[in-house]
Design a protein around this motif. Sequence first.
Motif, PDB file in Angstrom:
ATOM      1  N   GLY A 182      -8.857  -4.967  -1.342  1.00  0.00           N
ATOM      2  CA  GLY A 182      -8.795  -5.634  -2.634  1.00  0.00           C
ATOM      3  C   GLY A 182      -9.812  -5.123  -3.636  1.00  0.00           C
ATOM      4  N   THR A 227      -7.166   4.018   1.028  1.00  0.00           N
ATOM      5  CA  THR A 227      -6.192   2.991   1.415  1.00  0.00           C
ATOM      6  C   THR A 227      -6.903   1.744   1.944  1.00  0.00           C
ATOM      7  OG1 THR A 227      -4.703   4.772   2.028  1.00  0.00           O
ATOM      8  CG2 THR A 227      -4.118   2.578   2.794  1.00  0.00           C
ATOM      9  N   LEU A 236       0.807  -1.220   0.000  1.00  0.00           N
ATOM     10  CA  LEU A 236       0.000   0.000   0.000  1.00  0.00           C
ATOM     11  C   LEU A 236       0.839   1.269   0.000  1.00  0.00           C
ATOM     12  CD1 LEU A 236      -2.544  -1.230   2.680  1.00  0.00           C
ATOM     13  CD2 LEU A 236      -3.038  -0.881   0.263  1.00  0.00           C
ATOM     14  N   PHE A 273      -6.108  -5.223   6.705  1.00  0.00           N
ATOM     15  CA  PHE A 273      -5.461  -3.986   7.131  1.00  0.00           C
ATOM     16  C   PHE A 273      -6.402  -3.209   8.048  1.00  0.00           C
ATOM     17  CE2 PHE A 273      -4.523   0.542   6.274  1.00  0.00           C
ATOM     18  CZ  PHE A 273      -3.183   0.573   6.619  1.00  0.00           C
ATOM     19  N   ARG A 328      -8.357  -0.129  -0.895  1.00  0.00           N
ATOM     20  CA  ARG A 328      -7.293  -0.810  -1.627  1.00  0.00           C
ATOM     21  C   ARG A 328      -6.856  -2.066  -0.871  1.00  0.00           C
ATOM     22  NH1 ARG A 328      -3.745   4.062  -2.727  1.00  0.00           N
ATOM     23  NH2 ARG A 328      -4.968   4.875  -4.459  1.00  0.00           N
ATOM     24  N   ALA A 329      -6.683  -1.912   0.444  1.00  0.00           N
ATOM     25  CA  ALA A 329      -6.239  -3.042   1.252  1.00  0.00           C
ATOM     26  C   ALA A 329      -7.272  -4.159   1.235  1.00  0.00           C
ATOM     27  CB  ALA A 329      -6.000  -2.580   2.689  1.00  0.00           C
ATOM     28  N   ARG A 335      -5.197  -9.628  -1.133  1.00  0.00           N
ATOM     29  CA  ARG A 335      -5.864  -8.627  -0.296  1.00  0.00           C
ATOM     30  C   ARG A 335      -7.192  -9.125   0.231  1.00  0.00           C
ATOM     31  NH1 ARG A 335      -3.925  -3.373  -3.569  1.00  0.00           N
ATOM     32  NH2 ARG A 335      -1.979  -3.235  -2.432  1.00  0.00           N
ATOM     33  N   GLN A 392     -17.254  -9.649  -1.681  1.00  0.00           N
ATOM     34  CA  GLN A 392     -16.037  -9.840  -2.447  1.00  0.00           C
ATOM     35  C   GLN A 392     -15.238 -11.047  -1.960  1.00  0.00           C
ATOM     36  OE1 GLN A 392     -13.530  -6.402  -2.504  1.00  0.00           O
ATOM     37  NE2 GLN A 392     -12.190  -7.236  -4.083  1.00  0.00           N
ATOM     38  N   HIS A 393     -15.232 -11.250  -0.641  1.00  0.00           N
ATOM     39  CA  HIS A 393     -14.264 -12.205  -0.111  1.00  0.00           C
ATOM     40  C   HIS A 393     -14.856 -13.434   0.555  1.00  0.00           C
ATOM     41  CE1 HIS A 393     -11.033  -9.620  -1.124  1.00  0.00           C
ATOM     42  NE2 HIS A 393     -11.405  -8.659  -0.323  1.00  0.00           N
ATOM     43  N   HIS A 439      -4.031  -8.502  -5.877  1.00  0.00           N
ATOM     44  CA  HIS A 439      -5.473  -8.669  -5.781  1.00  0.00           C
ATOM     45  C   HIS A 439      -5.863  -9.980  -5.103  1.00  0.00           C
ATOM     46  CE1 HIS A 439      -9.642  -8.208  -7.368  1.00  0.00           C
ATOM     47  NE2 HIS A 439      -9.356  -7.038  -6.859  1.00  0.00           N
TER      48      HIS A 439
END
Lengths: 549, 328, 297
Positions: free
Chosen positions: B217, B211, A71, A108, B214-215, A102, A133-134, A99
């Motif tokens: 994904g 950020t 990052l 994070f 982004r982290a 993450r 998404q995950h 990608h």
Amino acid sequence: MTLTLPATPTTPPTTAPILEITDLTIGYASGRAATTVVRDVSLSLQAGKTLALVGQSGSGKSTIALAAGGLLPANGRIESGTVRIDGQDVTELSRRGWHGLRGTVVGFVPQDPLSSLDPLQRIGSQVGAALLQHSSATRRTVLERTIALLDRVGIRDPERRVRSYPHELSGGQLQRVLIAIAIAGEPKLLIADEPTSALDVTVQKTILDLLGDLQRELGLALLFITHDLALAGERSDTIAVLHQGELVESGATADIVENPLDPYTRQLFSDAPALSPDKYRDRRAASVHPAPELNAITVSGLVKRFGSHAAVDGVSFTVAAGSTHALVGESGSGKTTIARAIAGLTAFDSGEIRVGDRTLERTPVHSNPHAQQLQLVYQNPLAALDPRFSVRRALEEPLILAGQRSRAARAERVAEALDQVALPSSVLDRRPRELSGGQRQRVAVARALISHPGILVLDEPTSALDVTVQSRIIDLLFDLRETHNLTYLFISHDLSLVRQIADEVSVLDSGTLVESGPVSEIFSAPRSPYTRRLLDSIPGPSRVTTLSS
Amino acid sequence: MTSLPFVLRRLGHSLLVIALTYVFVYAVLFFLPGDPVASRINNPQNPIPADQAGAILEYYNLDKASIEQFWISVTRLFSGDLGYSLATGRPVADLIQQGLGDTVALAAVALLFTIVLALGVALGAVFAPFAPLRKLFAVLPVLALSTPGFLIGLLLLQVFAYQLGWFSSIRDEGVKSLLLPAITLAVGVNAPIAQVLIQGLRKAYGEPFVTVLRAQGVPEYRIITGHVIKNGSIPAVTLLGLTIGDLLAGSVIAEAIFSRAGLGFVTEQAVRAQDGPVVQAIVMIVAIVFTLVNLVTDLVYPLIDPRIRTAPKPVAVTVAPTQKAAVS
Amino acid sequence: MTDSTLVTSPASAPFRRFAPGGPTRRAIAAFRGGGRVADAAAVLFLALLGVAILWPGLLTAYDPLEATPGTTLAGPSLAHPFGTDYLGRDLLSRVVFGTSRTISASLLAVTIGLGVGSLLGLLAAYFGKWVDVIVSRVIDVLLSIPGLLLSMVVVVALGFGATNAAIAVGIASVATFTRLMRSEVLTVTNLTFVEAAHHIGAKRFTVLFRHVLPNSYSAVLSMTALQFGASILWIAALSFLGYGAPPPQPEWGLLVAEGREYIVSSPWLTLLPGLVIVLTVLSISRINSIFSSTRKD
């Protein structure tokens, strides 16, 4: 650097480390020049363990955290070394390459929860997006899963909270939401960059407890970035200490806490108030209560309302002449409002404030006629000093206002004041912005002292400073108290600091006084449950329990 | 949500501003020395027949005190009487009715271009892939702000009408003949919006939540389209409301260059003839539109930004200092 | 890792990222670094304008009003770098001699706007209460009329002419200065160091002049430069429409308007004076950005 340290922990690893950083050097480009901010740093973190990265501002700890998460900002660049996550070299990874990692491998948790969520979107949709998404969540099940996840991270009433916007939540709640987002994809590694530095101490403790629970439950490895050595000592398995971009010491937490080898680490330990509570015991005793029968400040029944809300609700306490009296509380406790009322900067609604033998007006006049009796030292010296004034002008201004017309006499007094706060005369022609944080606060103290007031009200004078700088300012305050026989009203949220330096303490909670008395009594036998909770959240050797024990 | 007392207070404020503006414009046009009615009647180059002069004098009650004249004009206003043109003798309402449609169409198309241009330039200046390209986009608004609107219009006319012959400079070609004047207007008006948008997008793109996304994904384009643009364009929305007035005022130049018979043309003629009643009516229309559009912007604001809903006061927006230069 | 498509040298690493931006300060620094040539050009151009105002004869050998029969509508050449107009007058000399007229009119406009505007803003911010209410309503009214239209209203009331156009533009820019001055003073008044000055015993008036005004003026100064550029454009627009300086005076906006008739056959008659206007305004904003960045440092 000359000191080389083993990259591996003292006990040989049974599995490959989840995060392995080898000889990492990172620079920031500005124009054509590049500044190296991290130099040859090697670290390793085992699955399920906590590695605390400790350092003061400018140590490069956040840069390492960002590099570990891929990052780094656009101008940041890994110049050499490697970063491996779960065995995979990610040093040169593109955005697309990251990608796959993450959310699912690396999560994070940011530093500033208040601005880390999109202010225009509801909490539920932001957490839901991460789940969609995950995880296996689908459009149909996402709401249910979101509520369950929010419930898991300790958000009360999650059914209602999914419809809230970020600005409707407190900092602690937002940090819980951000943790929920970070663990939505069940990552193996969580990077937490100063996750609690923006929060109150009691909230800090609950957030760190939550992270500890989640770590045990999910087998998370935690890269914990902090400036707080005491916190690191309490919450980690291994510690790495950084100083100006270089690793000065690393090893098992217990070893480092008990026997720090590097002089810088030792310095940090002695400067951290939580780790050396008795540092000033002798100096405190030396000057305590030269005139205990005299009250420098008497506050009785003080009430201050903002609209219908009472920010201060019937507070009474006294400050003995020659003592250091601490006013502690979390944000919203009313401590700063009381300090401002005492300093004559804000009007109050009822009650009485006496400073020396003078009773304050409820509505103070614009220009303070009692500048030579009591002075306030602001939390942020950069804001409290006119940016256009040189140090010399800033220090001369109170003298001119006091009617000192002789230029030579003023220069002499300014030189004397600089000497008292241990600043070289070379700072005289600099502007506040050209000084370091510690120097600025020294200038602010000198400016307050220049017209010889007997009482200083110090509003969190060190909260923006690194511990080593804080420690020097506290030394200075003790020196000044001894030589000038000063009385301090010290406003702080930092109980470990208060324990170190204050004679008496008044604890505030939501505008009311919870208890008041000598520090030794209150800290050893608090009567109120609120004080007990505050004391419990002080990290340090008194309560060593690690996150992953 | 926007509370009723807040709406009423804002509405009352808008009405007050409109009323005060009327007083101000009336005072400037009719109270200052050199009364336009009197000087029009006494104009030796363009004499008015005695009976008409008498009628005008009677209509404007020049023999009465200024304050009485003002009250008469106010009462007439409420009965829908906007007065008569000093130059042509036609009712002001007729003149305005004639030009209004053309100018509204022009302003609408220009507003569309303004939004597209500002967004395009700002996106280019913040997100274009190469630094020199971003720099180029960022310079465009500065260039547009330094160029007189009439020069842009003349350039477009010269290149597209005379050189390339794509447009007729005289014939009315319907919607097609709106394009060049609308671009002329939009180039000037979009620049301050583009600047505020660039600032807003840059700021939003630097926020910690980017950020975090982004982290998490989230792909970069989705961060930009789904989060950064919305957050970064909030200050520009306020400014967009303010440009409505500039679009209407700018139509004076655009219509003069492209020979369109809209409100701008009527304004130009009226100013040239120092035709007070017509100028007053046009200025009031523009001021009313401007005030109402800003009222709507303020009331819609809480729908865009949930943070405002709890504290119903729009965040102060620093308007680009050069904003006012947009239409000249 | 072994993904062969990702093999790049560390040096190119930052450019792979989509993420541009970075801290704005650095962006400005980079922009400024590349802009040294532009800075120098702006200074040079404004110096040239200075010469055109003080000693116009140094820049051109022709009389701006004297027509040379036989050389009407000549294109740019060595003898006439900007060509000649429909009466055969040298366009360069008309632009050069027009400089002082346009610039002085803009100066007058800015002086009015700055003087009246900042005084009103200061009064509103300092006295507050009903003074502030009145001034705020005045700003509301002035801002509800777009600047160009407002200056036209004033021109209708005052009559045509270069001075009246300048006054009109000045009045139209009052609100901008008032609003800025008011908000700057209010912002600075609420800063901690102003409270700190009161706390060490300074009187209100002393604080206003010693701390508040010196910290407010830089924004106003910056606005003055920008408004100066804007005034040039406004006055040119008024002249272009025929409300300003009467012909045959060489005024920049008027020159463009005169050239307009011949835009098909002799486009330089509009383009070149137009270009001079653009360059002037650009140079002023460039210089302003140099100064405001040094003021901030």
